[in-house]
Design a protein around this motif. Structure first.
Motif, mmCIF file in Angstrom:
data_model
loop_
_atom_site.group_PDB
_atom_site.id
_atom_site.type_symbol
_atom_site.label_atom_id
_atom_site.label_comp_id
_atom_site.label_asym_id
_atom_site.label_seq_id
_atom_site.Cartn_x
_atom_site.Cartn_y
_atom_site.Cartn_z
ATOM 1 N N PHE A 400 0.900 -1.152 0.076
ATOM 2 C CA PHE A 400 -0.105 0.024 -0.226
ATOM 3 C C PHE A 400 0.829 1.254 0.160
ATOM 4 N N ALA A 401 1.816 1.250 0.873
ATOM 5 C CA ALA A 401 2.818 2.559 0.839
ATOM 6 C C ALA A 401 3.502 2.523 -0.267
ATOM 7 N N ALA A 402 3.873 1.380 -0.931
ATOM 8 C CA ALA A 402 4.977 1.561 -2.278
ATOM 9 C C ALA A 402 3.824 2.126 -3.221
ATOM 10 N N ILE A 403 2.808 1.525 -3.414
ATOM 11 C CA ILE A 403 2.135 1.872 -4.754
ATOM 12 C C ILE A 403 1.156 3.311 -4.432
ATOM 13 N N VAL A 404 0.646 3.233 -3.385
ATOM 14 C CA VAL A 404 -0.417 4.450 -3.336
ATOM 15 C C VAL A 404 0.460 5.698 -2.691
ATOM 16 N N LEU A 405 1.138 5.603 -1.169
ATOM 17 C CA LEU A 405 1.664 6.836 -0.794
ATOM 18 C C LEU A 405 2.829 7.039 -1.605
ATOM 19 N N ALA A 406 3.698 6.118 -2.188
ATOM 20 C CA ALA A 406 4.739 6.763 -2.953
ATOM 21 C C ALA A 406 4.283 7.654 -4.161
ATOM 22 N N ALA A 407 3.228 6.919 -4.826
ATOM 23 C CA ALA A 407 2.674 7.657 -6.065
ATOM 24 C C ALA A 407 2.407 9.155 -5.606
ATOM 25 N N SER A 408 1.793 9.510 -4.401
ATOM 26 C CA SER A 408 1.168 10.672 -3.950
ATOM 27 C C SER A 408 2.247 11.470 -3.601
ATOM 28 N N PHE A 409 3.036 10.875 -2.651
ATOM 29 C CA PHE A 409 4.220 11.684 -2.024
ATOM 30 C C PHE A 409 5.528 11.322 -2.351
ATOM 31 N N GLY A 410 5.769 10.552 -3.221
ATOM 32 C CA GLY A 410 7.152 10.197 -3.621
ATOM 33 C C GLY A 410 7.998 9.442 -2.531
ATOM 34 N N PHE A 411 9.290 9.708 -2.295
ATOM 35 C CA PHE A 411 10.160 9.087 -1.607
ATOM 36 C C PHE A 411 9.614 9.161 -0.082
ATOM 37 N N ALA A 412 9.345 10.136 0.359
ATOM 38 C CA ALA A 412 8.384 10.386 1.891
ATOM 39 C C ALA A 412 7.380 9.348 1.722
ATOM 40 N N GLY A 413 6.427 9.111 0.872
ATOM 41 C CA GLY A 413 5.580 8.318 1.017
ATOM 42 C C GLY A 413 6.226 6.722 0.916
ATOM 43 N N ALA A 414 7.077 6.346 0.480
ATOM 44 C CA ALA A 414 7.631 4.864 0.418
ATOM 45 C C ALA A 414 8.330 4.846 1.807
ATOM 46 N N CYS A 415 8.913 5.753 2.412
ATOM 47 C CA CYS A 415 9.382 5.710 3.662
ATOM 48 C C CYS A 415 8.222 5.371 4.840
ATOM 49 N N TRP A 416 7.097 5.737 4.310
ATOM 50 C CA TRP A 416 6.294 5.045 5.507
ATOM 51 C C TRP A 416 5.835 3.571 5.552
ATOM 52 N N ALA A 417 6.402 2.764 4.305
ATOM 53 C CA ALA A 417 6.321 1.362 4.332
ATOM 54 C C ALA A 417 6.615 0.486 5.420
ATOM 55 N N ASN A 418 7.704 0.733 6.077
ATOM 56 C CA ASN A 418 8.175 -0.081 7.428
ATOM 57 C C ASN A 418 7.298 0.063 8.258
ATOM 58 N N PRO A 419 6.793 1.360 9.005
ATOM 59 C CA PRO A 419 5.931 1.874 10.090
ATOM 60 C C PRO A 419 4.636 1.287 10.039
ATOM 61 N N LEU A 420 3.941 1.447 8.803
ATOM 62 C CA LEU A 420 2.686 0.804 8.608
ATOM 63 C C LEU A 420 2.660 -0.752 8.441
ATOM 64 N N ALA A 421 3.921 -1.466 7.931
ATOM 65 C CA ALA A 421 3.798 -2.989 8.006
ATOM 66 C C ALA A 421 4.000 -3.298 9.749
ATOM 67 N N TRP A 422 4.678 -2.563 10.471
ATOM 68 C CA TRP A 422 4.860 -2.756 11.786
ATOM 69 C C TRP A 422 3.498 -2.794 12.525
ATOM 70 N N ILE A 423 2.944 -1.754 12.341
ATOM 71 C CA ILE A 423 1.251 -1.840 13.024
ATOM 72 C C ILE A 423 0.555 -2.699 12.586
ATOM 73 N N GLY A 424 0.512 -2.785 11.253
ATOM 74 C CA GLY A 424 -0.313 -3.965 10.702
ATOM 75 C C GLY A 424 0.050 -5.547 11.367
ATOM 76 N N ALA A 425 1.454 -5.673 11.461
ATOM 77 C CA ALA A 425 1.616 -6.896 11.839
ATOM 78 C C ALA A 425 1.485 -7.221 13.548
ATOM 79 N N THR A 426 1.656 -6.031 14.185
ATOM 80 C CA THR A 426 1.606 -6.109 15.850
ATOM 81 C C THR A 426 0.254 -6.498 16.391
ATOM 82 N N ILE A 427 -0.760 -5.727 15.572
ATOM 83 C CA ILE A 427 -2.234 -6.011 16.071
ATOM 84 C C ILE A 427 -2.408 -7.476 16.283
ATOM 85 N N PRO A 428 -2.395 -8.180 15.221
ATOM 86 C CA PRO A 428 -2.903 -9.709 15.085
ATOM 87 C C PRO A 428 -1.885 -10.606 15.902
ATOM 88 N N LEU A 429 -0.286 -10.230 16.072
ATOM 89 C CA LEU A 429 0.398 -10.750 16.845
ATOM 90 C C LEU A 429 0.183 -10.631 18.503
#
Length: 448
Positions: A400-429
């Motif tokens: 999502f961050a790579a395709i959607v956020l990077a398309a809208s915000f460029g490099f900064a959008g791509a940088c949100w990939a890891n934090p969003l992934a951490w949040i998405g994984a921590t909840i079910p774990l």
């Protein structure tokens, strides 16, 4: 020297086990960091980008191998916690056979496809040749990585996190020396950095073998120990394969992200590569506490001590989150200077982009700390499904961050990939951990 973690103060045991593990993990990161640093400062930014853009491919393939080897050692730790010495040896033998098969399959598939994968990922033309020269050597050396990770994980499963540390320190020094020798003296370019890594890993594996032979009689195998059954294989594969696939699923997200970054140009690739190396070092305290919990949980599960697992998770969470806040602040306020170590002070564009990456990621390290603890604890308890589902969540969020956020915000959008992934994984774990502990308390009863 073996060490049982089924008695004594949990926090003290966890910290004492984690310290050498942390130092060892940092030195292991220095394998690739030395390549990045020396390549970037001696060959140039394009060479740095070439090595950096192969990271997601290495993560995809070597990550599977490392996940499998970690999963194999979980059963070993459980057998050791249950004082089943014969079971420990049978577990090691089973792991040897599985590791051999995995190594052969991964090497046979990845080496012929290496250049094609780089092309699929839209690797920039100015760096693709160097990227191929580097990654093909790394993939040919999968056996070195698999052998060292398997042996070091077995030693750690017996409660010894110090010995692999010593071997890593030696190997890292050798790696740096060989980097300079192969790149500067023998003029081997980026391929020289890859060969230095392979030879260093082989040295580490050889030292592990010598140590096991001389100091760990519990692992001295007899002919009877080699008589393993399909039940043994099934028991190990039930944990090892999900852990391997989990790493690969996470890595697919990294590949998608790298695909997007490659479209942003060589400068963006270089910035992301340099910042990622710093990020990986910064993550090691949280990762090391998590890895400790895998051994701690596995041994105490083997001993049936569920209350100790709960206490250990709580205490470890408090310690790891504290570390994550300190390290995050360091990256936020000193990211620019840290990146300059890799590329020099003249590459302003690279430095500014890298600082953006480190600020965004550093602000959410505390989430990563909890992710590691929940994930590794569940793996230590023999649960592979939920960590795999969490890996799928990481894939979704990174994509999502790579395709959607990077398309809208460029490099900064791509940088949100890891934090969003951490949040998405921590909840079910987190949910799975508390549910699992509740069910185990009913099954085992309360044992301190």
């Amino acid at each position: 020297m073996t060490k049982e973690m089924t008695s004594g103060n949990p926090a003290k045991l966890i910290v004492m086990f984690t310290i050498p593990l942390l130092i060892g993990n940092i030195f292991q990161q220095l394998y690739s960091m030395a390549d990045t640093l020396i390549v970037g400062r001696t060959i140039g930014v394009h060479a740095l980008a070439a090595v950096g853009c192969t990271g997601s491919i290495s993560f995809l393939i070597l990550g599977f191998a490392m996940g499998v080897s970690s999963g194999l050692s979980i059963i070993t730790a459980q057998k050791f916690g249950a004082s089943d010495e014969r079971g420990v040896r049978r577990s090691v033998v089973t792991g040897v056979w599985i590791s051999l098969v995995v190594t052969v399959i991964l090497t046979a598939i990845s080496v012929p496809l290496a250049r094609q994968i780089l092309q699929w990922m839209r690797t920039p033309e100015e760096i693709i040749d160097d990227a191929y020269k580097y990654i093909v050597v790394i993939l040919m050396g999968i056996i070195a990585s698999m052998l060292f990770n398997f042996l070091s994980n077995i030693i750690r499963a017996l409660g010894d996190s110090r010995t692999p540390l010593f071997f890593l320190i030696i190997a890292c020094i050798v790696n740096i020396v060989l980097d300079f020798a192969f790149i500067l003296l023998l003029k081997m370019g980026v391929a020289g950095a890859a060969w230095a890594t392979i030879f260093s890993q082989l040295l580490s594996a050889f030292m592990c073998l010598l140590y096991i032979r001389k100091n760990l009689p519990i692992l001295h195998l007899s002919r009877e120990d080699w008589e393993v059954s399909w039940i043994d294989f099934k028991q190990h594969l039930r944990i090892a394969l999900p852990m391997g696939f989990q790493m690969s699923i996470i890595a697919i997200g990294a590949v998608v992200l790298q695909f997007v970054l490659n479209g942003l140009g060589a400068v963006a690739v270089a910035a992301f590569s340099a910042a990622q190396k710093i990020d990986q070092i910064a993550n090691q305290p949280m990762n090391s506490f998590g890895m400790t919990m895998a051994t701690y949980a596995a041994q105490n599960y083997g001993a049936g001590k569920i209350d100790r697992i709960k206490k250990g998770v709580l205490q470890c969470s408090m310690i790891s989150v504290s570390f994550s806040i300190v390290v995050g602040l360091l990256n936020i306020f000193a990211g620019y200077q840290l990146t300059g170590v890799f590329v020099g002070g003249q590459e302003k564009g690279v430095l500014e982009m890298s600082q953006t990456y480190l600020q965004i990621n550093g602000s959410l390290y505390f989430v990563l700390a909890l992710l590691f603890i929940f994930r590794f604890t569940l793996q230590g308890l023999g649960h592979g499904l939920v960590p795999t589902i969490a890996g799928v969540m990481e894939l979704i969020m990174r994509t999502f961050a790579a395709i959607v956020l990077a398309a809208s915000f460029g490099f900064a959008g791509a940088c949100w990939a890891n934090p969003l992934a951490w949040i998405g994984a921590t909840i079910p774990l987190g949910i799975a951990y508390f549910v699992t502990i509740h069910k185990m308390e009913k099954g085992f009863g309360s044992n301190a």
